[in-house]
Scaffold this active site. Structure first.
Site, PDB file in Angstrom:
ATOM      1  CE  LYS A 184      41.220  40.007  42.154  1.00 41.71           C
ATOM      2  NZ  LYS A 184      42.159  40.364  41.095  1.00 41.71           N
TER       3      LYS A 184
HETATM    4  C1  LIG Z   1      43.568  40.277  40.395  1.00 45.48           C
HETATM    5  C2  LIG Z   1      44.722  41.145  40.646  1.00 45.48           C
HETATM    6  C3  LIG Z   1      45.384  41.828  39.617  1.00 45.48           C
HETATM    7  C4  LIG Z   1      45.132  41.566  38.180  1.00 45.48           C
HETATM    8  O1  LIG Z   1      43.828  41.812  37.782  1.00 45.48           O
HETATM    9  P1  LIG Z   1      43.379  41.352  36.331  1.00 45.48           P
HETATM   10  O2  LIG Z   1      42.091  42.080  36.137  1.00 45.48           O
HETATM   11  O3  LIG Z   1      43.210  39.863  36.377  1.00 45.48           O
HETATM   12  O4  LIG Z   1      44.424  41.772  35.382  1.00 45.48           O
HETATM   13  C5  LIG Z   1      46.371  42.733  39.948  1.00 45.48           C
HETATM   14  N1  LIG Z   1      46.719  42.954  41.223  1.00 45.48           N
HETATM   15  C6  LIG Z   1      46.134  42.288  42.234  1.00 45.48           C
HETATM   16  C7  LIG Z   1      46.554  42.605  43.637  1.00 45.48           C
HETATM   17  C8  LIG Z   1      45.129  41.353  41.979  1.00 45.48           C
HETATM   18  O5  LIG Z   1      44.567  40.681  42.991  1.00 45.48           O
END
Ligand SMILES: *Cc1c(COP(=O)(O)O)cnc(C)c1O
Length: 383
Positions: A184
């Site tokens: 991210k």
């Molecule tokens: C990455 C992601 C999540 C989940 O995030 P985590 O921190 O891995 O739980 C939820 N929604 C979207 C759209 C994502 O890209």
């Protein structure tokens, strides 16, 4: 042409993060403590939102947002099928039922004009996802929510930096949930955060993130012993000081990194207009796009063939996402099939995310563009 290996993503963590972690390791508290509190303050301030609760993931944040808002068994939550599964599985974890609405054909974002038709007596909340970093039309979402008395929980896993019509993440919702997963825009490997404007909600989420205990180990350590109680049932979703230390220095780089991603998106764009078998998603006016990923639509050569052909040329790519209502679990449990959400399905078949990150060398972008051109413009496709 075979080029150097071109990775999908590289993080930019380095000296600042080493120093920050070192400071935590030299202190007594490794778990949730003052470094977490400092991160929460700065993250909330950056968004202009009152409260932030740091958690172990965005999935945890979505789950706790629902639970703290009293949403659970028997309730329905309206969301999008064009997202990562966690958006919908968090709803199921809370005991509620996800109800999908189709997306805008050109952005992939939840289409706010489809929400009203999906509202039933059981609907309690709307969960929009700011797909790839373009914000959903939050003014419209809030208006529908107010009309039917629903909560709004934003999945901001792709969108820390974005804004639309002057609205930023967290400003028109009851809670906004962020991810600091490995790829991210800000990362600590695994982590998440919930921001909200209500002090009562933030307080509930703080209890729920740590077993329902009303005192943390840090508080017991620093405030002298007093018994803790367990007023409610909770989970183990707290963020620790080590992860918060990794995140703190990145806050100062958010804007610079967005600018760097914008430059790389432009470089991709310049070329992309010449590749007729590929198109891009639309943006929206009055928007700052957080540019989390760089998705293309494969409209001539099938997407899965493009993946293989890129891989042959040493280029990584990722599918974000296939429409989730067509995944086996959702089909089996809720009886969905093809045709239910045509825009999401079409995008789910076409979308492919190309390598994209703030320090990505421009030569790599040129190499990806060249490879794509070869793949989709070739008369006879040689995959
Ligand atoms: C990455 C992601 C999540 C989940 O995030 P985590 O921190 O891995 O739980 C939820 N929604 C979207 C759209 C994502 O890209």
């Amino acid at each position: 042409m075979v080029v150097d290996h071109i990775p999908f993503f590289r993080h930019d963590l380095g000296e600042d993060e080493f120093e920050s972690i070192k400071a935590v390791l030299q202190g007594p508290i490794l778990t949730t403590g003052s470094t977490v509190a400092q991160f929460e303050r700065r993250f909330a301030d950056g968004l202009g939102i009152e409260h932030c609760v740091a958690l172990s993931s965005c999935t945890a944040a979505l789950h706790l947002a629902l639970t703290a808002l009293g949403i659970g068994p028997g309730d329905e939550v309206i969301t999008t099928p064009m997202t990562f599964i966690a958006t919908a599985t968090a709803i199921i974890q809370a005991g509620a039922t996800p109800v999908f609405v189709d997306v805008e054909a050109d952005t992939g974002n939840m289409d706010a004009s489809n929400i009203a038709a999906a509202v039933t007596e059981k609907t309690r909340a709307i969960m929009p996802v700011h797909l790839f970093g373009l914000m959903v039309d939050m003014r419209s979402v809030r208006a529908v929510a107010d009309r039917y008395g629903l909560a709004v929980i934003e999945d901001c896993a792709h969108c820390i930096e974005g804004s639309r019509d002057g609205v930023r993440p967290g400003q028109l919702s009851d809670a906004a949930c962020f991810s600091f997963y490995a790829t991210k825009n800000m990362t600590c490997g695994e982590g998440g955060a919930l921001v909200c404007r209500s002090e009562a909600l933030a307080h509930s989420v703080r209890l729920l993130r740590l077993h329902g205990m009303n005192k943390t180990a840090h508080e017991r350590h620093t405030q002298g012993y007093s018994h803790w109680d367990m007023p409610v049932f909770g989970w183990k979703y707290n963020m620790d000081n080590i992860h918060a230390a990794l995140l703190l220095p990145q806050l100062s780089r958010l804007e610079r990194n967005l600018k760097q991603r914008e430059k790389r998106a432009e470089r991709y764009h310049q070329y992309m207009t010449e590749v007729s078998g590929v198109s891009l998603l639309s943006s929206r006016p009055s928007s700052v796009h957080a540019r989390h990923l760089f998705p293309i639509r494969c409209q001539r050569v099938p997407r899965d063939e493009v993946i293989v052909a890129l891989k042959k040329r040493n280029i990584e790519s990722v599918v974000n996402y296939r429409a989730i209502h067509l995944l086996t679990y959702f089909k089996d449990r809720f009886g969905y099939g093809r045709g239910a959400y045509p825009h999401a399905e079409r995008l789910g078949d076409e979308l492919l995310s190309l390598p994209f990150y703030p320090t990505m060398p421009f030569e790599h972008i040129d190499a990806v563009n060249k490879a794509l051109f070869e793949i989709v413009e070739a008369e006879v496709v040689d995959v």
